[in-house]
Design a protein around this motif. Structure first.
Motif, PDB file in Angstrom:
ATOM      1  N   ASP A  73      74.473  87.407  14.845  1.00 47.71           N
ATOM      2  CA  ASP A  73      74.589  88.644  14.074  1.00 47.71           C
ATOM      3  C   ASP A  73      75.109  88.384  12.672  1.00 47.71           C
ATOM      4  N   ALA A  74      75.858  87.302  12.535  1.00 49.38           N
ATOM      5  CA  ALA A  74      76.398  86.923  11.224  1.00 49.38           C
ATOM      6  C   ALA A  74      76.725  85.435  11.253  1.00 49.38           C
ATOM      7  N   GLY A  75      76.830  84.843  10.069  1.00 45.75           N
ATOM      8  CA  GLY A  75      77.160  83.436   9.972  1.00 45.75           C
ATOM      9  C   GLY A  75      75.944  82.543  10.119  1.00 45.75           C
ATOM     10  N   SER A  76      76.190  81.249  10.115  1.00 48.68           N
ATOM     11  CA  SER A  76      75.075  80.306  10.162  1.00 48.68           C
ATOM     12  C   SER A  76      75.503  78.993  10.799  1.00 48.68           C
ATOM     13  N   LYS A 106      78.554  86.858  17.191  1.00 49.55           N
ATOM     14  CA  LYS A 106      77.539  87.470  18.057  1.00 49.55           C
ATOM     15  C   LYS A 106      78.168  88.603  18.846  1.00 49.55           C
ATOM     16  N   LYS A 107      77.528  89.783  18.798  1.00 49.14           N
ATOM     17  CA  LYS A 107      77.996  90.946  19.534  1.00 49.14           C
ATOM     18  C   LYS A 107      76.911  91.438  20.471  1.00 49.14           C
ATOM     19  N   TYR A 108      77.350  91.959  21.612  1.00 46.21           N
ATOM     20  CA  TYR A 108      76.459  92.635  22.548  1.00 46.21           C
ATOM     21  C   TYR A 108      77.002  94.051  22.715  1.00 46.21           C
ATOM     22  N   GLY A 109      76.452  94.980  21.973  1.00 47.55           N
ATOM     23  CA  GLY A 109      76.990  96.330  21.965  1.00 47.55           C
ATOM     24  C   GLY A 109      78.398  96.324  21.385  1.00 47.55           C
ATOM     25  N   ASP A 110      79.358  96.844  22.146  1.00 48.65           N
ATOM     26  CA  ASP A 110      80.742  96.882  21.699  1.00 48.65           C
ATOM     27  C   ASP A 110      81.494  95.588  22.003  1.00 48.65           C
ATOM     28  N   PHE A 111      80.848  94.681  22.741  1.00 53.82           N
ATOM     29  CA  PHE A 111      81.504  93.431  23.140  1.00 53.82           C
ATOM     30  C   PHE A 111      81.199  92.319  22.150  1.00 53.82           C
TER      31      PHE A 111
END
Length: 301
Positions: free
Chosen positions: A54-57, A9-14
Motif C-alpha cells: 500500500d505504501a513504500g518500496s 500493507k493494510k487489509y481493511g482496518d488491520f
C-alpha cells in the motif's frame, strides 16, 4: 542488496506491516525474526511482487523485483515449501525451473546433489515427500539459477538437527561468497548462530535491528527479588524503569545501581546479573505484547 523503505500493507482496518525499513547487505545473512502473525511473510511476499504494497518500496539490486528479467537467475525465493506441485516428481519440479530459466538439464542433478536428495527420492512425487524433503527441494529450486540474493521464509521447518546444521553451513557459505541472504525464522538459537544482522518485527513494526552483539550488548540488567514490586517502585523513584521478563525484571541500569537501591530499602535480591540470557530473552521481551503466551524460565505459563 535488498533495500526495504517504509513498506506498509493494510487489509481493511488491520495493518499487517507498518512503515518498516531495513537493508540486507551482500556477503551477510540477515535474520528476520518475529512471532507468528508479526508480518514477516507478508513483507517477503511484497518483496517479490506476490502481494501489492500500500505504501513504500523494495528494491533488489537497485531494481523492483517485477522489473528483473528472468528473476530466478538473480533472486532465489522460498516462501512456502508446501506450495510445490504435489503431482510432479522432485526431478520434474527442478527440470521445469531449469527450462524456464534457460539452464542446462545438468543443473538439475547438481542441485539434487547439493541438497542431498537421492535419485530414488527425486523420482518420487512431491505429495509423498516429508516437510523436510520439501524444504530441501525448495532450497534447490531457489538456488537453481545461481542467484546473488536469497529470500527464504522459515526454511528450517521440518528439518532434523543434521538438516538444520547442513542448511546453516550452506547459507553461511553462500553469504561468504558475496551472496545476500534474508532469512525468516522462529528458531532463535539457529538464527543467532548464522545471522550477521537481525531485524525483529512485532505487530507489523520493527522493534529492534542490529548485529546480535549490538542487540545483546545493550540488553541491560536482569534481577529477581523477594519484594519485587517494592524494588520496581524504588527504582522508579530513582528514575530507573524496569520491565517484566521471564520470571524477573530487566532494566537498562547497571547492576550496581540496582543493588544499591535494593540495599538502601533493605530488599532481598534473589538474582542480579547482566541480562545475558541470549537472543531468546531479548526477543521475548521486545515482542512481549505480540506473544500469545507468557513464559517463565521454568517453562510455566
Amino acid at each position: 542488496m535488498i533495500k526495504v523503505e517504509n513498506l506498509t500493507k493494510k487489509y481493511g482496518d488491520f495493518t499487517a506491516v507498518n512503515d518498516i525499513s531495513f537493508v540486507s547487505q551482500p556477503g551477510r545473512v540477515t535474520g528476520f525474526l518475529g512471532p507468528n502473525g508479526a508480518g514477516k511473510s507478508t513483507s517477503m511476499r511484497m518483496m517479490v511482487g506476490l502481494t501489492k504494497a500500500d505504501a513504500g518500496s523494495v528494491t533488489i539490486g537497485g531494481h523492483d523485483y517485477m522489473d528483473i528479467p528472468n528473476p530466478g537467475r538473480h533472486v532465489g525465493v522460498l516462501l512456502d515449501a508446501s506450495a510445490q506441485h504435489a503431482g510432479r516428481t522432485g526431478r520434474e519440479v527442478l527440470a521445469l525451473s531449469a527450462a524456464t530459466m534457460g539452464l542446462p538439464a545438468s543443473r538439475v542433478d547438481e542441485m539434487l546433489h547439493l541438497v542431498s536428495l537421492t535419485d530414488s527420492e527425486a523420482k518420487r512425487r512431491v505429495k509423498n515427500y516429508s516437510l523436510g524433503m520439501r524444504q530441501r527441494l525448495g532450497i534447490a529450486n531457489a538456488l537453481m539459477g545461481d542467484p546473488s540474493v536469497l529470500i527464504l521464509d522459515e526454511p528450517a521447518n521440518g528439518l532434523d538437527p543434521a538438516g538444520i546444521r547442513w542448511m546453516r553451513g550452506l547459507l553461511k557459505g553462500y553469504a561468504d561468497r558475496g551472496g545476500t541472504v534474508l532469512l525468516s525464522s522462529h528458531l532463535l538459537h539457529e538464527v543467532q548462530m548464522i545471522a550477521d544482522e537481525l531485524v525483529m518485527i512485532g505487530r507489523g513494526e520493527i522493534v529492534a535491528q542490529g548485529t546480535p552483539e549490538e542487540l545483546l550488548r545493550d540488553s541491560g540488567t536482569f534481577f529477581r527479588a523477594l519484594e519485587a514490586d517494592q524494588l520496581v517502585k524504588a527504582l522508579a523513584d530513582n528514575g530507573i524503569q524496569a520491565a517484566p521478563v521471564a520470571d524477573g525484571f530487566r532494566t537498562d541500569a547497571e547492576p550496581v545501581q540496582v543493588g544499591k537501591v535494593a540495599a538502601e530499602h533493605q530488599i532481598t535480591l534473589v538474582e542480579l546479573k547482566l541480562a545475558d540470557g541470549g537472543l531468546e530473552d531479548l526477543f521475548l521481551e521486545l515482542t512481549a505484547e505480540t506473544q500469545r503466551e507468557t513464559y517463565t524460565e521454568g517453562g510455566q505459563k
